[in-house]
Design a protein around this motif. Sequence first.
Motif, short mmCIF file in Angstrom:
data_model
loop_
_atom_site.label_atom_id
_atom_site.label_comp_id
_atom_site.label_asym_id
_atom_site.label_seq_id
_atom_site.Cartn_x
_atom_site.Cartn_y
_atom_site.Cartn_z
N HIS A 32 -7.30 6.00 1.83
CA HIS A 32 -8.13 4.83 2.11
C HIS A 32 -7.72 3.64 1.24
CE1 HIS A 32 -10.49 8.25 3.55
NE2 HIS A 32 -11.17 7.42 4.33
N ARG A 33 -7.53 3.90 -0.07
CA ARG A 33 -7.21 2.80 -0.98
C ARG A 33 -5.89 2.13 -0.60
NH1 ARG A 33 -11.63 4.54 -3.00
NH2 ARG A 33 -12.22 3.64 -0.99
N ALA A 34 -4.92 2.94 -0.17
CA ALA A 34 -3.62 2.39 0.20
C ALA A 34 -3.74 1.47 1.41
CB ALA A 34 -2.63 3.52 0.49
N PHE A 35 -4.50 1.92 2.42
CA PHE A 35 -4.67 1.10 3.62
C PHE A 35 -5.48 -0.15 3.31
CE2 PHE A 35 -6.93 0.28 7.75
CZ PHE A 35 -5.83 -0.17 8.44
N GLU A 36 -6.51 -0.02 2.50
CA GLU A 36 -7.31 -1.18 2.10
C GLU A 36 -6.43 -2.22 1.41
OE1 GLU A 36 -11.33 1.52 1.38
OE2 GLU A 36 -10.23 0.68 -0.32
N GLY A 51 0.79 -1.22 0.00
CA GLY A 51 0.00 0.00 0.00
C GLY A 51 0.82 1.27 0.00
N ARG A 52 2.04 1.20 -0.55
CA ARG A 52 2.89 2.39 -0.60
C ARG A 52 3.03 2.89 -2.03
NH1 ARG A 52 8.26 0.98 2.74
NH2 ARG A 52 8.96 2.80 1.57
N PRO A 53 3.19 4.20 -2.21
CA PRO A 53 3.34 4.74 -3.57
C PRO A 53 4.71 4.40 -4.14
CG PRO A 53 3.63 6.48 -1.95
CD PRO A 53 3.22 5.25 -1.19
N HIS A 54 4.76 4.24 -5.44
CA HIS A 54 6.03 3.92 -6.10
C HIS A 54 6.24 4.79 -7.33
CE1 HIS A 54 6.80 0.54 -3.45
NE2 HIS A 54 5.55 0.17 -3.61
#
Length: 395
Positions: A62-66, A17-20
């Motif tokens: 929210h999307r990242a945590f989901e 759930g982390r940005p890349h």
Amino acid sequence: MSDGKKKTEATRLASSGRPHQRPSHPVTYPPERASTILFPTYEDFTATEREFFYGRFGTRTHRAFEASIADLEGAAHVYLTPSGLAAVTLCLLAFAEPGSHILVTDSAYDPVRGYCDRFLKRMRVETEYYDPHIAGGIAGLVRDNTAAILAESPGSLTFEIQDIPAIAAAAANAGVPLLVDNTWAASVYFKPLAHGATVSIQAATKYIGGHSDCLLGTIAVNDPSAERKIGNCLRQIGSNASADDVWLAHRGLRTLSARLPVHEANGIALANWLEAREEVVCVMHPALESHPDHALWQRDFTGATGLFGFELPPCSEVQLAAFCNALEHFGMGYSWGGFESLCIPVPVHKYRTVLPRPAPGSERGPLMRIHAGLESADDLILDLERAFAAFAAAG
């Protein structure tokens, strides 16, 4: 570059759930707060597929945590709610219909019982509480109108271990969804979906958040039919989780695999020490061999966390107050799962009907619930020694 080996859970918790994005980006998504989402063109505004279109349905935070919870739970879909209680009650509401029947473990979290006995009763939904040790025998309680089964293992306050695989098999055979409140194990030490549950529920308020500073619930599901019912119910009642609480929980999730072993070790050290005390009637910790469900815990769980209970002998309220007031490192407060240790008396007799328990008095002493935090176990034991000395002096 990946060497093809599967990542460990600790690595997945730290990296999912982390940005890349390239060339540069923050380590994790910041809390993205929004109500209105703007669209640059009419075509964008009227498009059928829109990832973000109104703040109530979530943001990138929210999307990242989901995504991280889906990875932890082994789930295809994850929904977030403002609290753990909201996650449980929303799931029950999603499956229950007027005139239907639900089965709920007698050891369920007591606010869930209040919801069933009052709110669902007004909807003409009948709740039947069952013995947490029923295992596959639950098949005998399922009716044609049974809409759902709710399990919690270990049980709230009294820490019974349920035979989730046996209950799941009976539920599947009857076509009834099995919902499991899995907050105690944090879906690290037990995986409900892998053991046959339809839905895995957590209060992310507890171990996932880890710092007693946010309120959040998670709902994880694989079954498409169950997912649609839960998703529709969530959208229709307008429930949504705060982006700030989601961000805090996601931050806590990163250190979950490092924190839980300390909670486990401290909890077991305290439980063993308490079991050796003359003043203690019994200790309710499933990792102890003395626990009646220890073998079942060993079979299904890969570890323990820091929450357990113990019973004091019959005593006066003055003695109980002396015990609690002597504690320095154990706080007195609701919830658990944070870095701090807690110790409170819990009135179990108010929340059991299938397995009734006498109120504290001449027959039974008060039941205490402990959450072992991240302090030194030696300091926590010294704190309890002082409490027992005060308890004796007040007698």
